[in-house]
Write an enzyme that holds these catalytic residues in place. Structure first.
Site, short mmCIF file in Angstrom:
data_model
loop_
_atom_site.label_atom_id
_atom_site.label_comp_id
_atom_site.label_asym_id
_atom_site.label_seq_id
_atom_site.Cartn_x
_atom_site.Cartn_y
_atom_site.Cartn_z
N SER A 57 20.76 -6.93 -103.35
CA SER A 57 21.01 -7.83 -102.22
C SER A 57 20.18 -7.42 -101.01
O SER A 57 19.67 -8.26 -100.26
CB SER A 57 22.50 -7.84 -101.86
OG SER A 57 22.98 -6.54 -101.62
N LYS A 99 30.85 -4.09 -96.76
CA LYS A 99 32.22 -4.54 -97.03
C LYS A 99 33.28 -3.59 -96.49
O LYS A 99 34.46 -3.95 -96.42
CB LYS A 99 32.40 -4.74 -98.54
CG LYS A 99 31.50 -5.80 -99.15
CD LYS A 99 31.73 -7.18 -98.57
CE LYS A 99 30.93 -8.23 -99.32
NZ LYS A 99 31.17 -9.59 -98.80
#
Length: 380
Positions: free
Chosen positions: A298, A54
């Site tokens: 994840s 991110k």
């Protein structure tokens, strides 16, 4: 790798921390996890300065807004996030001098809140009943009321375009150096930026590469075929009917982001794979114990999907998958529920095998007739 190679240095000093975003390494997975005759590379996004993919998104959106004038000097920046985007946005804001406010549902790990606050952000926790749509609605409401700049990570084209310009080229360029190319690219989806951007680049520049999109089995939003109902600005109007709670933080909010929908409309993926409950955590733990790779749930989900693809792929296939973040973001979650901070019996046995500096376990509490529990050091 030789000691001479290690000692060459990073390169010229960089002007600021944002210059270290991107160019993350591909790490080969050993045959302890990769099926024989197949090669799996993990793109380790925790090499970014704030340890997640991110960082790319945050830099892209802030720089784009600065260039087009929608973000003014000194203006407060706000965003809704499961945590990693908020950490990244807080970092960019700290570096550039913008006040930062983050909205985040209460279900996400508490260490993410702590990191954002350490970076100077104010963190607004929203009730779990609102799910992802609730934190998005709160961010939009606050931005509208106070005149703040809303990042719109789930709707911004700057998100996926940055992956088109960086993540996709990095994969092909690095593999080209060893005369390889990816036969499969495996990724999950959160905002959809990695999927839409990197997959689009790979499809255009490596047409034989098969794109594999993964999502939680209990949140089959893509497989459902149902689109998200949206406001005019692309934000979700209601929670998606196919959503059910799942443990893969950062993946599959309770709506299909507009960024993801654009990638789906381009028909970028060749295969959709479901991640069963529990396997992501186990694979994350296996990566730590077998590869020394410390990635979050994840990352475990992505690697599990990559291994399943590798098992069925032709011999000699090359598979690339994304590891979005570090396991340090999950210390308070079930990923570490079986890890005790105190020594276990095996560790005590090792400690007692030599005579010096043995830290014995604390004495058990003894119930006093008064009703108080007494410890070795006094009254509790």
């Amino acid at each position: 790798m030789s000691i001479e190679t290690r000692g060459r240095g990073y390169g010229p000093p960089v002007d600021n921390i944002t210059h270290t975003i991107g160019n993350t390494p591909l790490v080969k997975i050993s045959d302890r996890l990769a099926p024989a005759g197949r090669t799996i590379y993990a793109k380790c996004e925790f090499f970014n300065p704030l340890s997640s993919v991110k960082d790319r998104l945050a830099l892209a959106i802030i720089e784009n807004a600065e260039k087009n004038g929608t973000l003014k000097p000194g203006q407060t920046v706000i965003e809704a996030t499961s945590g990693n985007t908020g950490v990244a946005v807080a970092m960019i804001c700290a570096q550039r001098g913008y006040p930062c406010v983050i909205t985040m549902a209460e279900t996400f790990s508490v260490e993410r809140r702590t990191i954002m606050r350490q970076l100077g952000a104010k963190v607004i926790i929203t009730p779990k009943e609102g799910k992802g749509t609730g934190m998005v609605e709160k961010a939009k409401e606050l931005a509208d009321k106070h005149g703040w700049f809303l990042c719109h990570q789930f709707e911004s084209d700057a998100n996926w375009k940055f992956h088109y310009e960086t993540t996709g080229p990095e994969i092909l360029n690095d593999l080209e150096k060893i005369h390889q190319s990816p036969d499969y690219f495996v990724t999950g989806w959160g905002s959809g930026g990695t999927f839409t951007g990197a997959a689009k680049y790979l499809k255009e520049n490596s047409p034989h590469t098969k794109i594999v999109l993964a999502e939680p089995e209990t949140a089959n939003l893509v497989r459902s075929g149902m689109k998200t109902v949206r406001h005019e600005d692309g934000t979700p109007m209601i929670s998606h009917p196919a959503f059910r709670g799942h443990p893969i933080q950062g993946w599959a909010p309770d709506f299909i982001p507009l960024v993801l929908e654009k990638g789906l409309d381009m028909n970028l993926h060749d295969t959709l794979i479901d991640i069963p409950s529990g396997v992501a955590t186990k694979m994350s733990q296996a990566l730590a114990k077998n590869e020394g790779i410390f990635t979050g749930v994840s990352g475990g989900a992505s690697m599990w999907a990559a291994v399943q693809i590798a098992k069925k792929a032709p011999e000699g296939s090359v598979i690339v998958t994304m590891l979005p973040d570090t396991a340090e973001r999950y210390l308070s979650t079930p990923l570490f529920s079986k890890i005790n901070s105190d020594m276990n019996e095996d560790e005590y046995e090792i400690a007692r095998s030599t005579p010096s500096w043995i830290l014995d376990p604390p004495a058990p509490a003894v119930e006093h007739k008064s009703g108080f529990s007494l410890l070795c050091c006094g009254r509790k």
